[in-house]
Scaffold this motif. Structure first.
Motif, PDB file in Angstrom:
ATOM      1  N   PHE A   1      35.924  73.476  54.293  1.00  0.00           N
ATOM      2  CA  PHE A   1      35.680  74.522  55.291  1.00  0.00           C
ATOM      3  C   PHE A   1      36.224  75.857  54.814  1.00  0.00           C
ATOM      4  CE2 PHE A   1      35.766  70.567  57.743  1.00  0.00           C
ATOM      5  CZ  PHE A   1      34.541  70.665  58.381  1.00  0.00           C
TER       6      PHE A   1
ATOM      7  N   THR B   1      35.097  81.859  57.736  1.00  0.00           N
ATOM      8  CA  THR B   1      33.896  81.673  58.551  1.00  0.00           C
ATOM      9  C   THR B   1      33.892  80.344  59.309  1.00  0.00           C
ATOM     10  OG1 THR B   1      32.686  80.551  56.781  1.00  0.00           O
ATOM     11  CG2 THR B   1      32.568  82.965  56.841  1.00  0.00           C
ATOM     12  N   GLY B   2      34.697  79.399  58.864  1.00  0.00           N
ATOM     13  CA  GLY B   2      34.716  78.063  59.464  1.00  0.00           C
ATOM     14  C   GLY B   2      33.576  77.172  59.004  1.00  0.00           C
ATOM     15  N   GLU B   3      32.776  77.665  58.064  1.00  0.00           N
ATOM     16  CA  GLU B   3      31.579  76.923  57.677  1.00  0.00           C
ATOM     17  C   GLU B   3      31.836  75.874  56.600  1.00  0.00           C
ATOM     18  OE1 GLU B   3      28.299  79.431  56.655  1.00  0.00           O
ATOM     19  OE2 GLU B   3      27.017  77.748  56.140  1.00  0.00           O
TER      20      GLU B   3
ATOM     21  N   LYS C   1      27.401  73.268  58.972  1.00  0.00           N
ATOM     22  CA  LYS C   1      28.102  73.096  60.246  1.00  0.00           C
ATOM     23  C   LYS C   1      29.336  73.975  60.269  1.00  0.00           C
ATOM     24  CE  LYS C   1      26.405  68.634  61.559  1.00  0.00           C
ATOM     25  NZ  LYS C   1      26.673  67.290  62.052  1.00  0.00           N
ATOM     26  N   LYS C   2      29.647  74.455  61.469  1.00  0.00           N
ATOM     27  CA  LYS C   2      30.730  75.419  61.577  1.00  0.00           C
ATOM     28  C   LYS C   2      31.846  74.935  62.478  1.00  0.00           C
ATOM     29  CE  LYS C   2      29.730  80.091  60.697  1.00  0.00           C
ATOM     30  NZ  LYS C   2      29.641  81.424  61.240  1.00  0.00           N
TER      31      LYS C   2
ATOM     32  N   THR D   1      36.703  79.507  64.476  1.00  0.00           N
ATOM     33  CA  THR D   1      37.859  80.165  63.869  1.00  0.00           C
ATOM     34  C   THR D   1      38.518  81.072  64.897  1.00  0.00           C
ATOM     35  OG1 THR D   1      36.451  81.924  62.991  1.00  0.00           O
ATOM     36  CG2 THR D   1      36.952  80.098  61.507  1.00  0.00           C
TER      37      THR D   1
END
Ligand code: FES
Length: 117
Positions: free
Chosen positions: A87, A91-93, A99-100, A103
């Motif tokens: 991750f 961006t948290g992606e 998929k995210k 954050t």
């Protein structure tokens, strides 16, 4: 949005992570070269917790990975100890699936680490 004090700066060393909870939301706070990042702690894959990355192997039996997660300070990402999904901490992606993770904005005020929720 409110800023909540969740830890002091000396509780999370560079390259380390701490799990906190704010209003029922589990958040992993990660120290990347002295900058703090907040990412949801419950993995979008199978709900393992990110905050044990680097410390504890929690992989399931069928998983091809056999280590705890890692935190990469040079490229600002971490992996989940569950099945090694990566991750991006900004961006948290997860780049492989798109998929995210959610954050959170994290700031430092004196010795306090504050997260905005
Ligand atoms: S639970 Fe996080 S990668 Fe599987």
């Amino acid at each position: 949005m409110t800023k909540h004090t969740v830890a002091s700066v000396d509780e999370i060393l560079e390259g380390d992570v701490l799990g906190v909870e704010v209003g029922g939301i589990e958040i992993a706070i990660v120290n990347i070269d002295g900058e703090f990042y907040g990412i949801q702690n419950v993995c979008v894959h199978r709900a393992q917790r990110l905050h044990t990355a680097t410390q504890e192997r929690i992989n399931e039996e069928h998983c091809i990975t056999d280590g705890p997660g890692v935190i990469n300070q040079e490229e600002c990402w971490m992996t989940c100890p569950g099945h090694d999904w990566k991750f991006d901490l900004e961006t948290g992606e997860n780049p492989a699936t798109g998929k995210k993770m959610r954050t959170f904005d994290v700031t430092v005020d004196g010795d306090d680490i504050k997260v905005e929720v």
